[in-house]
Enzyme design. Structure first.
Site, PDB file in Angstrom:
ATOM      1  CG  LEU A  33      -2.025  -1.147   1.161  1.00  0.00           C
ATOM      2  CD1 LEU A  33      -3.010  -0.992   2.315  1.00  0.00           C
ATOM      3  CD2 LEU A  33      -2.803  -1.185  -0.165  1.00  0.00           C
ATOM      4  CG  ASN A  90      10.357  -2.055  -5.453  1.00  0.00           C
ATOM      5  OD1 ASN A  90      10.010  -2.738  -4.491  1.00  0.00           O
ATOM      6  ND2 ASN A  90       9.551  -1.818  -6.482  1.00  0.00           N
ATOM      7  CE1 TYR A 139       9.383   1.193 -14.751  1.00  0.00           C
ATOM      8  CE2 TYR A 139       9.322   2.197 -16.929  1.00  0.00           C
ATOM      9  CZ  TYR A 139       8.778   1.367 -15.985  1.00  0.00           C
ATOM     10  OH  TYR A 139       7.605   0.679 -16.259  1.00  0.00           O
ATOM     11  CG  HIS A 187       0.727   7.874 -16.204  1.00  0.00           C
ATOM     12  ND1 HIS A 187       0.634   7.207 -15.010  1.00  0.00           N
ATOM     13  CD2 HIS A 187       1.869   7.444 -16.784  1.00  0.00           C
ATOM     14  CE1 HIS A 187       1.662   6.392 -14.883  1.00  0.00           C
ATOM     15  NE2 HIS A 187       2.437   6.525 -15.942  1.00  0.00           N
TER      16      HIS A 187
HETATM   17  N1  UDP Z   1       2.951  14.531 -21.235  1.00  0.00           N
HETATM   18  C1  UDP Z   1       2.696  15.890 -21.316  1.00  0.00           C
HETATM   19  N2  UDP Z   1       2.255  16.534 -20.188  1.00  0.00           N
HETATM   20  C2  UDP Z   1       2.073  15.897 -18.993  1.00  0.00           C
HETATM   21  C3  UDP Z   1       2.334  14.513 -18.922  1.00  0.00           C
HETATM   22  C4  UDP Z   1       2.770  13.853 -20.058  1.00  0.00           C
HETATM   23  O1  UDP Z   1       2.865  16.492 -22.366  1.00  0.00           O
HETATM   24  O2  UDP Z   1       1.704  16.558 -18.012  1.00  0.00           O
HETATM   25  C5  UDP Z   1       3.408  13.817 -22.432  1.00  0.00           C
HETATM   26  C6  UDP Z   1       4.742  13.119 -22.247  1.00  0.00           C
HETATM   27  O3  UDP Z   1       5.793  14.008 -22.558  1.00  0.00           O
HETATM   28  C7  UDP Z   1       4.614  11.955 -23.247  1.00  0.00           C
HETATM   29  C8  UDP Z   1       3.131  11.655 -23.240  1.00  0.00           C
HETATM   30  O4  UDP Z   1       2.483  12.796 -22.697  1.00  0.00           O
HETATM   31  O5  UDP Z   1       4.983  12.383 -24.536  1.00  0.00           O
HETATM   32  C9  UDP Z   1       2.783  10.454 -22.402  1.00  0.00           C
HETATM   33  O6  UDP Z   1       3.388  10.615 -21.137  1.00  0.00           O
HETATM   34  P1  UDP Z   1       3.026   9.678 -19.910  1.00  0.00           P
HETATM   35  O7  UDP Z   1       3.802  10.186 -18.731  1.00  0.00           O
HETATM   36  O8  UDP Z   1       1.560   9.559 -19.769  1.00  0.00           O
HETATM   37  O9  UDP Z   1       3.553   8.238 -20.345  1.00  0.00           O
HETATM   38  P2  UDP Z   1       5.004   7.740 -20.862  1.00  0.00           P
HETATM   39  O10 UDP Z   1       4.954   7.845 -22.368  1.00  0.00           O
HETATM   40  O11 UDP Z   1       6.043   8.582 -20.242  1.00  0.00           O
HETATM   41  O12 UDP Z   1       5.044   6.321 -20.422  1.00  0.00           O
END
Ligand code: UDP
Length: 325
Positions: A33, A90, A139, A187
């Site tokens: 959690l 982790n 990561y 995200h």
């Molecule tokens: N993104 C953005 N603004 C935000 C969060 C994400 O423009 O506040 C863009 C990010 O640069 C990427 C896409 O949205 O090109 C998806 O990002 P996310 O973090 O959702 O997933 P990732 O592709 O990093 O796994």
């Protein structure tokens, strides 16, 4: 079938636990959690604890399981650059503890959450399973390391696994019981919808100078339910005796950040305030999956491939307490 879901209180894990329950599996969730939510575990037995706790793993696994699904990873690329030790500990070391405990108890079927980040900067798109894996951040490296561990464990110990490399998981339970609740949320889809609902003042677009038609990054968004159905099929393939395998999971269609915002405005009927911001470090311009292997070998068929449907389900979740929406 008896399944242990490690990290079953998180975003993807909780949707998986629900699906396993619907498939009449006997499910145990182990989750500390630290980022998951107890009330997101809708069925089965729940144990609060850390997968680094070998004695706890022994006491759980001694009850006998057919398979383990592992969702308990740290997932933030930026944080992994700042705090790599946390990620290697982790995502790699603790996963080894889990795998060792499985071996000790004769549990030899494993579903692993991997990621498109194991590929690094794409050399071509769509990305199939033969694409070179050269992760560009800690990561991605942690996930890539575990993939290699799994290949070695199959050869040496007969522990068979499926590694599922997610592209961009999004959306929410179509029945409205579950959704995305990260804290902090990083995200795109939930952030855009929080900007639409008024929970946030705006959405920042990270870069408009990419080599894409509208200059914003392109990603392959996959509905959480379709992701879970791929896990279910992967589990069945393992139980049927299949050898270890890795599959890329996406819809094979890319949408730009701007297209996601436009879709969200259409779905929600709200105006979304956009602020142009600098690029986020480590973001490739375009990540799109070739998931034909999963379709052919697992018989996987995404049901919610349409971006508007993904956004609509996430919107229903975002506005679940808002009776005026
Ligand atoms: N993104 C953005 N603004 C935000 C969060 C994400 O423009 O506040 C863009 C990010 O640069 C990427 C896409 O949205 O090109 C998806 O990002 P996310 O973090 O959702 O997933 P990732 O592709 O990093 O796994």
């Amino acid at each position: 079938m008896k399944v242990l879901v490690v990290g079953g209180a998180g975003y993807i894990g909780s949707h998986m636990v629900k699906m396993l329950g619907q498939q009449a599996c006997s499910v145990t969730t182990l989750d500390d959690l630290s980022s998951g939510h107890r009330d997101a575990v809708l069925c089965g037995e729940f144990v609060q604890g850390d997968m680094a706790d070998r004695a706890l793993l022994d006491s759980i696994l001694s009850k006998g399981f057919d398979a383990v699904m592992h969702f308990a990873s740290f997932i933030q690329v930026g944080e992994s650059v700042q705090q790599p030790a946390k990620y290697y500990q982790n995502n790699v070391v603790n996963t080894l503890t889990l795998l060792d405990a499985m071996r000790a108890h004769g549990v030899n079927q494993f579903i692993f959450s991997s990621t498109a980040a194991t590929f690094g900067e794409p050399q071509y798109t769509p990305i199939d399973e033969r694409h070179p894996q050269q992760p560009i951040n800690p990561y991605g490296r942690t996930k890539w390391m575990v993939e290699q561990v799994l290949a070695d464990f199959e050869k040496a110990y007969g522990l068979r696994s499926v590694a599922l490399r997610y592209f961009n998981a999004a959306g929410a339970d179509p029945e409205g019981q579950l959704g995305e609740r990260h804290d902090p949320e990083t995200h795109l889809v939930p952030l855009v919808l929080q900007a639409a609902s008024g929970r946030r003042p705006h959405i920042s677009v990270f870069g408009r100078d990419y080599d894409t038609p509208d200059g914003t990054c392109i990603r392959d968004y996959i509905h959480i339910q379709d992701l879970c159905s791929a896990h279910w099929l992967a589990l069945q393939s393992l139980v049927g005796g299949a050898a270890s395998q890795a599959y890329n999971l996406g819809n094979g269609q890319g949408f730009s950040v701007q297209e996601v915002i436009d879709t969200a405005e259409r779905v929600t009927g709200r105006k979304i305030t956009v602020i142009d911001s600098p690029r986020r470090a480590g973001d490739p311009a375009r990540l799109v999956a070739d998931a034909s292997q999963a379709r052919q070998k697992l018989g996987w068929q995404p049901r919610y491939a349409d971006l508007a449907t993904i956004v609509e389900h996430a919107w229903r979740w975002e506005t679940r307490f808002d009776k005026s929406s």
